[in-house]
Every structure is written in C-alpha cells, then in structure tokens.
Design a protein around this motif. Structure first.
Motif, PDB file in Angstrom:
ATOM      1  N   TYR A  57      10.493 -69.086  15.709  1.00  0.00           N
ATOM      2  CA  TYR A  57      11.029 -69.109  14.360  1.00  0.00           C
ATOM      3  C   TYR A  57       9.926 -69.407  13.357  1.00  0.00           C
ATOM      4  O   TYR A  57       9.009 -70.189  13.642  1.00  0.00           O
ATOM      5  N   ILE A  58      10.030 -68.781  12.186  1.00  0.00           N
ATOM      6  CA  ILE A  58       9.116 -69.092  11.100  1.00  0.00           C
ATOM      7  C   ILE A  58       9.886 -69.080   9.788  1.00  0.00           C
ATOM      8  O   ILE A  58      10.741 -68.222   9.569  1.00  0.00           O
ATOM      9  N   SER A  59       9.631 -70.052   8.944  1.00  0.00           N
ATOM     10  CA  SER A  59      10.244 -70.048   7.617  1.00  0.00           C
ATOM     11  C   SER A  59       9.133 -69.877   6.583  1.00  0.00           C
ATOM     12  O   SER A  59       7.971 -69.685   6.940  1.00  0.00           O
ATOM     13  N   SER A  60       9.478 -69.992   5.316  1.00  0.00           N
ATOM     14  CA  SER A  60       8.490 -69.744   4.270  1.00  0.00           C
ATOM     15  C   SER A  60       7.337 -70.744   4.338  1.00  0.00           C
ATOM     16  O   SER A  60       6.207 -70.412   3.971  1.00  0.00           O
ATOM     17  N   ALA A  61       7.608 -71.944   4.808  1.00  0.00           N
ATOM     18  CA  ALA A  61       6.538 -72.942   4.917  1.00  0.00           C
ATOM     19  C   ALA A  61       5.461 -72.447   5.884  1.00  0.00           C
ATOM     20  O   ALA A  61       4.263 -72.571   5.634  1.00  0.00           O
ATOM     21  N   GLY A 102       7.275 -70.810  -4.063  1.00  0.00           N
ATOM     22  CA  GLY A 102       8.329 -69.865  -4.417  1.00  0.00           C
ATOM     23  C   GLY A 102       8.767 -68.922  -3.318  1.00  0.00           C
ATOM     24  O   GLY A 102       9.687 -68.119  -3.514  1.00  0.00           O
ATOM     25  N   LEU A 103       8.140 -69.001  -2.156  1.00  0.00           N
ATOM     26  CA  LEU A 103       8.496 -68.065  -1.085  1.00  0.00           C
ATOM     27  C   LEU A 103       9.911 -68.307  -0.583  1.00  0.00           C
ATOM     28  O   LEU A 103      10.644 -67.368  -0.270  1.00  0.00           O
ATOM     29  N   GLY A 104      10.296 -69.569  -0.498  1.00  0.00           N
ATOM     30  CA  GLY A 104      11.636 -69.896  -0.003  1.00  0.00           C
ATOM     31  C   GLY A 104      12.720 -69.366  -0.922  1.00  0.00           C
ATOM     32  O   GLY A 104      13.728 -68.809  -0.477  1.00  0.00           O
ATOM     33  N   ILE A 105      12.511 -69.534  -2.207  1.00  0.00           N
ATOM     34  CA  ILE A 105      13.472 -69.051  -3.203  1.00  0.00           C
ATOM     35  C   ILE A 105      13.559 -67.535  -3.136  1.00  0.00           C
ATOM     36  O   ILE A 105      14.632 -66.933  -3.209  1.00  0.00           O
ATOM     37  N   LEU A 163       9.052 -60.727   3.358  1.00  0.00           N
ATOM     38  CA  LEU A 163       8.060 -61.197   2.393  1.00  0.00           C
ATOM     39  C   LEU A 163       7.000 -60.143   2.063  1.00  0.00           C
ATOM     40  O   LEU A 163       6.110 -60.404   1.261  1.00  0.00           O
ATOM     41  N   GLY A 164       7.101 -59.001   2.692  1.00  0.00           N
ATOM     42  CA  GLY A 164       6.111 -57.951   2.432  1.00  0.00           C
ATOM     43  C   GLY A 164       4.765 -58.222   3.077  1.00  0.00           C
ATOM     44  O   GLY A 164       3.761 -57.594   2.732  1.00  0.00           O
ATOM     45  N   LEU A 165       4.740 -59.138   4.027  1.00  0.00           N
ATOM     46  CA  LEU A 165       3.453 -59.520   4.619  1.00  0.00           C
ATOM     47  C   LEU A 165       2.967 -58.540   5.684  1.00  0.00           C
ATOM     48  O   LEU A 165       1.801 -58.589   6.088  1.00  0.00           O
ATOM     49  N   THR A 166       3.848 -57.643   6.114  1.00  0.00           N
ATOM     50  CA  THR A 166       3.410 -56.655   7.104  1.00  0.00           C
ATOM     51  C   THR A 166       2.437 -55.670   6.477  1.00  0.00           C
ATOM     52  O   THR A 166       1.718 -54.967   7.171  1.00  0.00           O
TER      53      THR A 166
END
Lengths: 148, 114
Positions: free
Chosen positions: B56-60, A107-110, B95-98
């Motif tokens: 670059y980084i994406s959600s994956a 769900g991170l991408g969404i 993503l709030g990961l910081t």
C-alpha cells in the motif's frame, strides 16, 4: 451497513481505519480497484485531520470520529473532528507536474480525495468540523447535486 | 511483522537497490525518507526501489518519491521504480506519476536504465 469508529489523532491508527473501510466494502458492488481507491480516500481524509485540524495536538490525544455507511451501490464516509477548521474543498488543487518539477509534496492527499470521490462536502460549525465523502459504484451514480 | 520495512542492497556502479515492503503511509513514510536521505548524504543518487512487496502507498509515501526524484536528478542520478504492485501503480496513475518515473519490470531492466 453502518459502522462507526473513533480513533485518537495519531497516524498509528490509520491502518485500523483502512481495515474498517475494507470490511464495510466486502460483498458490495464496488470492484477491487474501486475498493482500493476508497480505502485510500478515507486514509487521506483522516491523515489530513491529523496533520491540519489537530496540528497543535502533538500528543495525539484528540479524537476523530468516523462513520461509514455502505449499501449495494453507495459508499458514504463522514469524518468528524473538533480541531482547527480546514476545508479541503476550497483548497486549490496542485499542479502535479509542477510539484514533481520542484520536488513538492503538499496537497497530494486532497488531490486524491477529490479525484476519487464523487461528492466531497465540508461543514464547520460550533467547533465541530465534518467532512462527508460519497462514492457511487459504477452505474449507480445519483444525478443529485454534489461537489467534488 | 513490521508495518513497513526497507532492505538495502548495493548493485554496483553506484546504484543501490532499496526493497520496500508493507504499508507506506503517513505513519511510516519518514522511514523511507530518512533512508533515502542517508543515501543522498553518502553521495548515492542512483536508486532502484523494488516495490514487489509493497502492499500500500498513500500520498505521504508518493511524496517521498517525488522529493527523491527531484533531488536525485539534480545530482545526476535517478529513482527507478521496480515491479510495483497493481494497487501501488493505481496510486501512481491517479497522481500522474507514471509519466514521471521510469518503471522497470526486472532488476536487469532497472540497472540498464541508468
């Protein structure tokens, strides 16, 4: 500017998509960080199609059609597929803190798409699924109805 | 030039530095996942991920970090993020990961975090 591209449903083509989006955003009203976010949102949308709509297509032969329209203050992308319908506007957004606590990644991408884009619409009819995403440059946002 | 690359360097005291470079997306994330899984299977749970050259980084890719963070902490270790680029930090912030990952600016700072 309008640009269309078609790619096979394989993650190896995500870099091609990112480059196309970046080129379309050159010289427009979006800042560097905004461009990065838009590239990311499109990447996530296409990756979702590959993972969900075409989950059954292990050979990556199905096609994904991407249409990008960008003018001074508005960026619009349509991602079209003919796979399994997956309406990401209806998916409950993950609680990231809970995700991190349990090491979950779905769900991170969404989450990113809906956080980045001003409008996200999904339609599925006659075997064709279309995801449409819109972003307005800062100060150029439309007051029209939208769904994010 | 490969799309994504990882270089590993032992730092002593059971800490391994993994320098990642290129693009960490849905196409390449499994390389990082496999590399981290190998470290865990060797009993190494203290990782410093040098992101100086990560474009670059994406959600994956972020998902690998989330999994690695959970797994390492359950085993008495941690994953320290070293010098992420602005673009990568932007994704972590979205993503709030910081608020989850410790971010170090130097190797010394990263090593001292354990």
């Amino acid at each position: 500017m309008r640009r269309e591209l078609s790619i096979r449903s394989s993650t190896e083509f995500l870099s091609q998509v990112r480059k196309a989006v970046t080129r379309c955003l050159d010289d427009l009203a979006f800042t560097g960080p905004e461009v990065n976010r838009l590239v990311l949102a499109v990447d996530e949308a296409v990756a979702n199609v590959i993972e969900h709509a075409y989950a059954h297509d292990l050979e990556g032969e199905s096609m994904i059609e991407i249409a990008i329209e960008a003018d001074g203050g508005k960026f619009c992308v349509q991602v079209l597929d003919r796979g399994d319908a997956f309406d990401l506007t209806k998916v409950e957004l993950p609680d990231i803190k809970e995700h991190v606590k349990h090491g979950k990644r779905s769900g991170l991408g969404i989450f990113l798409i809906r956080r980045i884009m001003d409008e996200v619409h999904y339609e599925s009819a006659g075997g064709v699924n279309v995801l449409r995403m819109v972003k307005y440059a800062e100060g150029a946002r439309s007051k029209g109805a939208g769904d994010a | 030039m490969p799309e994504f690359a990882i270089r590993e360097e032992p730092m002593g005291n059971g800490i391994v530095l993994m320098q990642v470079s290129g693009f960490l997306d849905a196409h390449t994330f499994e390389e990082l996942e496999d590399a981290v899984a190998r470290k865990f299977s060797e009993g190494t749970y203290k990782l410093v991920v040098d992101m100086t050259k990560l474009d670059y980084i994406s959600s994956a890719g972020a998902g690998v970090f989330i999994w690695a963070h959970s797994e390492s902490q359950e085993n008495g270790g941690d994953v320290i993020v070293l010098s992420p680029t602005k673009g990568v930090m932007q994704v972590f912030e979205l993503l709030g990961l910081t608020q989850v990952f410790r971010v170090a600016r130097t190797r010394e700072e990263a090593l001292a975090a354990f």
